[in-house]
Design a protein around this motif. Structure first.
Motif, PDB file in Angstrom:
ATOM      1  N   PRO A 240       0.828  -1.220   0.000  1.00 34.23           N
ATOM      2  CA  PRO A 240       0.000   0.000   0.000  1.00 34.23           C
ATOM      3  C   PRO A 240       0.854   1.259   0.000  1.00 34.23           C
ATOM      4  CG  PRO A 240      -0.829  -1.597   1.596  1.00 34.23           C
ATOM      5  CD  PRO A 240       0.476  -2.135   1.100  1.00 34.23           C
ATOM      6  N   LEU A 241       0.376   2.269  -0.740  1.00 30.12           N
ATOM      7  CA  LEU A 241       1.011   3.577  -0.852  1.00 30.12           C
ATOM      8  C   LEU A 241       2.333   3.551  -1.616  1.00 30.12           C
ATOM      9  CD1 LEU A 241       0.367   4.976   2.757  1.00 30.12           C
ATOM     10  CD2 LEU A 241      -1.088   5.139   0.729  1.00 30.12           C
ATOM     11  N   ASP A 242       2.632   2.466  -2.309  1.00 28.13           N
ATOM     12  CA  ASP A 242       3.830   2.402  -3.152  1.00 28.13           C
ATOM     13  C   ASP A 242       3.679   3.323  -4.362  1.00 28.13           C
ATOM     14  OD1 ASP A 242       5.550   0.771  -1.816  1.00 28.13           O
ATOM     15  OD2 ASP A 242       5.088  -1.055  -2.933  1.00 28.13           O
ATOM     16  N   TYR A 243       4.808   3.853  -4.828  1.00 26.17           N
ATOM     17  CA  TYR A 243       4.888   4.537  -6.111  1.00 26.17           C
ATOM     18  C   TYR A 243       5.667   3.607  -7.045  1.00 26.17           C
ATOM     19  CZ  TYR A 243       3.001   9.125  -4.903  1.00 26.17           C
ATOM     20  OH  TYR A 243       2.165  10.157  -4.558  1.00 26.17           O
ATOM     21  N   VAL A 244       4.976   3.057  -8.037  1.00 29.69           N
ATOM     22  CA  VAL A 244       5.560   2.062  -8.926  1.00 29.69           C
ATOM     23  C   VAL A 244       5.802   2.696 -10.291  1.00 29.69           C
ATOM     24  CG1 VAL A 244       5.295  -0.216  -9.965  1.00 29.69           C
ATOM     25  CG2 VAL A 244       4.317   0.243  -7.701  1.00 29.69           C
ATOM     26  N   LEU A 245       7.057   2.670 -10.737  1.00 33.06           N
ATOM     27  CA  LEU A 245       7.406   3.201 -12.051  1.00 33.06           C
ATOM     28  C   LEU A 245       7.512   2.055 -13.051  1.00 33.06           C
ATOM     29  CD1 LEU A 245       8.387   5.509 -13.922  1.00 33.06           C
ATOM     30  CD2 LEU A 245      10.714   5.027 -13.132  1.00 33.06           C
ATOM     31  N   VAL A 246       6.828   2.201 -14.167  1.00 41.03           N
ATOM     32  CA  VAL A 246       6.894   1.216 -15.248  1.00 41.03           C
ATOM     33  C   VAL A 246       7.263   1.950 -16.525  1.00 41.03           C
ATOM     34  CG1 VAL A 246       5.245  -0.347 -14.179  1.00 41.03           C
ATOM     35  CG2 VAL A 246       4.412   1.414 -15.735  1.00 41.03           C
ATOM     36  N   TYR A 247       7.896   1.213 -17.445  1.00 39.97           N
ATOM     37  CA  TYR A 247       8.314   1.808 -18.711  1.00 39.97           C
ATOM     38  C   TYR A 247       7.665   1.048 -19.859  1.00 39.97           C
ATOM     39  CZ  TYR A 247      11.214   3.088 -22.693  1.00 39.97           C
ATOM     40  OH  TYR A 247      11.638   3.519 -23.928  1.00 39.97           O
ATOM     41  N   GLN A 248       6.884   1.777 -20.679  1.00 42.78           N
ATOM     42  CA  GLN A 248       6.204   1.152 -21.820  1.00 42.78           C
ATOM     43  C   GLN A 248       5.612  -0.201 -21.394  1.00 42.78           C
ATOM     44  OE1 GLN A 248       6.461   4.198 -24.174  1.00 42.78           O
ATOM     45  NE2 GLN A 248       5.910   2.328 -25.215  1.00 42.78           N
ATOM     46  N   PRO A 249       4.680  -0.205 -20.438  1.00 43.89           N
ATOM     47  CA  PRO A 249       4.224  -1.474 -19.839  1.00 43.89           C
ATOM     48  C   PRO A 249       3.644  -2.442 -20.859  1.00 43.89           C
ATOM     49  CG  PRO A 249       2.719   0.319 -19.303  1.00 43.89           C
ATOM     50  CD  PRO A 249       3.926   0.942 -19.923  1.00 43.89           C
ATOM     51  N   SER A 250       4.175  -3.652 -20.865  1.00 44.82           N
ATOM     52  CA  SER A 250       3.667  -4.720 -21.727  1.00 44.82           C
ATOM     53  C   SER A 250       2.393  -5.292 -21.118  1.00 44.82           C
ATOM     54  CB  SER A 250       4.715  -5.810 -21.887  1.00 44.82           C
ATOM     55  OG  SER A 250       4.971  -6.433 -20.633  1.00 44.82           O
ATOM     56  N   HIS A 251       1.788  -6.232 -21.822  1.00 45.14           N
ATOM     57  CA  HIS A 251       0.582  -6.879 -21.309  1.00 45.14           C
ATOM     58  C   HIS A 251       0.881  -7.603 -19.991  1.00 45.14           C
ATOM     59  CE1 HIS A 251      -2.653  -9.965 -21.119  1.00 45.14           C
ATOM     60  NE2 HIS A 251      -3.380  -9.000 -21.617  1.00 45.14           N
ATOM     61  N   MET A 315      12.204  10.030  -9.626  1.00 44.25           N
ATOM     62  CA  MET A 315      12.793   8.853  -9.009  1.00 44.25           C
ATOM     63  C   MET A 315      12.855   8.906  -7.477  1.00 44.25           C
ATOM     64  SD  MET A 315      13.688   5.862  -9.851  1.00 44.25           S
ATOM     65  CE  MET A 315      13.872   6.050 -11.636  1.00 44.25           C
ATOM     66  N   PRO A 316      13.092  10.081  -6.828  1.00 45.20           N
ATOM     67  CA  PRO A 316      13.126  10.088  -5.354  1.00 45.20           C
ATOM     68  C   PRO A 316      11.831   9.621  -4.705  1.00 45.20           C
ATOM     69  CG  PRO A 316      14.175  12.067  -6.207  1.00 45.20           C
ATOM     70  CD  PRO A 316      13.545  11.375  -7.379  1.00 45.20           C
ATOM     71  N   ARG A 317      10.705   9.729  -5.385  1.00 50.93           N
ATOM     72  CA  ARG A 317       9.428   9.303  -4.809  1.00 50.93           C
ATOM     73  C   ARG A 317       9.090   7.858  -5.161  1.00 50.93           C
ATOM     74  NH1 ARG A 317       4.729  13.415  -6.146  1.00 50.93           N
ATOM     75  NH2 ARG A 317       3.781  12.136  -4.500  1.00 50.93           N
ATOM     76  N   ILE A 318       9.828   7.247  -6.068  1.00 52.37           N
ATOM     77  CA  ILE A 318       9.496   5.904  -6.555  1.00 52.37           C
ATOM     78  C   ILE A 318       9.907   4.849  -5.529  1.00 52.37           C
ATOM     79  CG2 ILE A 318       9.897   4.224  -8.389  1.00 52.37           C
ATOM     80  CD1 ILE A 318       8.237   6.662  -9.208  1.00 52.37           C
ATOM     81  N   SER A 319       9.018   3.893  -5.277  1.00 49.82           N
ATOM     82  CA  SER A 319       9.295   2.799  -4.344  1.00 49.82           C
ATOM     83  C   SER A 319       9.960   1.619  -5.043  1.00 49.82           C
ATOM     84  CB  SER A 319       7.999   2.325  -3.674  1.00 49.82           C
ATOM     85  OG  SER A 319       7.321   3.396  -3.048  1.00 49.82           O
TER      86      SER A 319
END
Length: 448
Positions: A240-251, A315-319
Motif C-alpha cells: 500500500p502507498l507504493d509509487y511504482v514506475l513502469v516503462y512502456q508497460p507490456s501486457h 525517481m526520489p518518490r518511486i518505491s
C-alpha cells in the motif's frame, strides 16, 4: 524502428493457414513472417515456434529417435536464422529437443527392463499369444488428434517360470525346451534394444511421438498462462502507498499491476518514450496507455504519464521499478525495449529496487553473447521525418528497438515459477535445457 503491427493477430492468421498445408510450406511461411517482422515479440514468436514444431513432430515420418532429433534441429536452425534477435525461438527449439531426449531415454530404460530377463532365460510357451500390432498415431490438424491403438505386448512379460524346470546349468536349460520349440540360449535371445524388430521399433517411435506431442501442448499452455501465473505474485511485491514506475508497460506488466490493484492502493507512474508512443496496442491519436489507465482508475489506483527523459526527477518518490523482458540471459542480463536501460540505471543510482517480469520460456541459456548480437536496430523515423529532408539526406541515423540491461542493475526476477535471485537463474536453466542442445544452432551453421 520495428514495423507497427499486431503480432498476436498475425500469429492467429498463421495458425489458421496451417490447415491443408504441407510441413515444408508451413515452415517456409513462418520463416518469411519472421524475416519481415510480421510476427515479433516474445509470446507471438514462442507460440508460433511451438506450433510449427508440433506440426513437424506429428506429420513427419521418422526412422528412429536420432532422425527425429536431427529433423527438429534442422528446422530450429532455419527459424533461428530467420530472426536471431528473438532468443525465445531458440529456447522453444531447445525445450522440444530436450523432450525428445527425455522420452527416448525413458523408452530405452523401459525396454531394457521389460525385454531383458536375465533371471528367466526361457523361450515363450507354445500357446503364448502373438504380440499385438504397434499403436497408430493419427493427426488431423486440430488439438485433439491422438488416437492410440493397443499397446505392444513384450514377449518377456509372457514367460512363465513354472512352465519349465529351473535347472542351474546352461546344458540343462537347452535340454529343457519343450517339443516343437528350437533351443535358445540367453545370448541368442533378442534383447529388443540392440537389434529391435521393425514392428517393435515402430511401436517405440509411435509412443515417443505421442509423448512429445503432449509435451509440446504443455509448452503451449505454459506460454498462454504465463501472465496469470506471474500476476499471482503481485500481492507480495506491491505494498500500500507504493509509487511504482513502469516503462512502456507490456501486457504482462499491466496484468501484474491490475492484479495488485484488487487488494492494494498505490500509484503507478508510466514512463513513455515519445518515439514508441504509437504502440500497436493503443488507438492512434489517443493518450498513450489510456485504456490501461482507465482500468487502474476503475480499481481505485492513481496513475500518471511522464516522458522518459524526465523520469529522473520523479525517481526520489518511486518505491520500485517494474520492467518487462523480451529475454533474460542465464547471467541475469535482460533484453528489453530500448529506453528501459536508462530507467534501470537511474533506479540503481537512487537505490530503488528493479523487478523484471519474465516467463521461464524467455529465460535463455545463453550468457556470453555480445551486446551487438542482442540489440535490434530499426529505422530512424522516430528521430527524423521526411520533413527534415536535408538532414536525413546528409546523415545516417539508427534507432534502437531493444537494449541490454546489465545484471547488476536488476534486483529480482519474477517468473511463472515464482520470485528468483540472479544466482538462481542457472538452476532454472539446468532444469529446462539439456547441455547438448545449448548450441544447436551453431552446429547447423558449421554444417552449412
Amino acid at each position: 524502428m520495428a514495423p507497427v503491427m499486431n503480432s498476436t493477430s498475425e500469429v492467429e492468421k498463421y495458425l489458421k493457414s496451417l490447415k491443408g498445408k504441407s510441413v515444408d510450406a508451413s515452415i517456409d511461411s513462418l520463416i518469411s513472417l519472421f524475416k519481415r517482422r510480421q510476427i515479433a515479440g516474445s509470446e507471438p514468436c514462442a507460440m508460433a515456434t511451438a506450433h510449427i514444431l508440433l506440426q513437424v513432430v506429428a506429420k513427419t515420418k521418422f526412422r528412429d529417435v536420432d532422425h527425429m532429433l536431427e529433423t527438429v534441429r534442422q528446422v530450429g536452425c532455419k527459424l533461428v536464422a530467420a530472426q536471431p534477435k528473438e532468443l525465445v525461438v531458440a529456447n522453444i527449439v531447445r525445450r522440444v529437443l530436450g523432450l525428445i531426449r527425455d522420452e527416448a531415454s525413458e523408452q530405452r530404460n523401459e525396454g531394457t527392463d521389460d525385454d531383458a530377463s536375465p533371471e528367466e532365460p526361457f523361450p515363450p510357451a507354445a500357446d503364448a499369444p502373438e504380440p499385438s500390432e504397434a499403436p497408430s498415431t493419427k493427426y488431423d490438424g486440430s488439438t485433439d488428434y491422438l488416437h492410440s491403438g493397443p499397446r505392444h505386448v513384450r514377449l518377456g512379460a509372457l514367460m512363465s517360470v513354472g512352465s519349465f524346470p529351473a535347472s542351474k546349468t546352461l546344458l540343462s536349460l537347452l535340454e529343457a525346451s519343450p517339443p516343437g520349440h528350437p533351443s535358445l540360449s540367453p545370448l541368442a535371445k533378442d534383447s529388443g534394444t540392440s537389434t529391435p524388430r521393425l514392428g517393435h521399433q515402430n511401436a517405440r517411435i509411435s509412443a515417443i511421438r505421442a509423448e512429445i506431442i503432449d509435451g509440446i501442448e504443455e509448452i503451449k499452455d505454459e506460454i498462454s498462462q504465463v501472465d496469470d501465473q506471474i500476476a499471482s505474485s503481485a500481492d507480495v511485491q506491491i505494498r500500500p502507498l507504493d509509487y511504482v514506475l513502469v516503462y512502456q508497460p507490456s501486457h504482462t506488466v499491466q496484468k501484474f499491476l491490475l492484479r495488485a490493484a484488487t487488494k492494494r492502493r498505490f500509484t503507478v507512474v508510466i514512463a513513455v518514450d515519445p518515439r514508441l508512443a504509437s504502440s500497436p496496442r493503443e488507438v492512434p491519436g489517443e493518450v498513450p496507455f489510456a485504456s490501461f489507465r482507465k482500468k487502474l482508475q476503475a480499481a481505485g489506483v492513481a496513475s500518471m504519464n511522464i516522458m522518459n527523459i524526465g523520469q529522473a526527477a520523479h525517481m526520489p518518490r518511486i518505491s520500485k521499478v517494474v520492467l518487462s523482458a523480451r529475454c533474460v540471459l542465464a547471467n541475469g542480463g535482460v533484453v528489453t525495449d530500448a529506453g528501459a536501460g536508462h530507467v534501470a540505471r537511474a533506479a540503481k543510482e537512487k537505490g530503488c529496487p528493479v523487478i523484471v517480469l519474465s516467463g521461464v520460456y524467455e529465460l535463455s541459456p545463453e550468457s556470453s553473447m555480445e551486446e551487438d548480437e542482442l540489440v535490434e536496430w530499426g529505422g530512424a523515423m522516430g528521430h527524423a521525418g521526411f520533413s527534415d529532408g536535408l538532414f536525413v539526406k546528409g546523415a545516417q541515423l539508427q534507432g534502437a528497438v531493444t537494449e541490454l540491461i546489465q545484471p547488476e542493475l536488476v534486483d529480482s526476477y519474477i517468473t511463472n515459477l515464482g520470485i528468483h535471485s540472479r544466482n538462481h537463474l542457472t538452476t532454472i536453466v539446468a532444469d529446462h535445457y539439456k547441455a547438448e542442445d545449448v548450441d544447436f544452432q551453431l552446429w547447423g551453421d558449421a554444417e552449412r
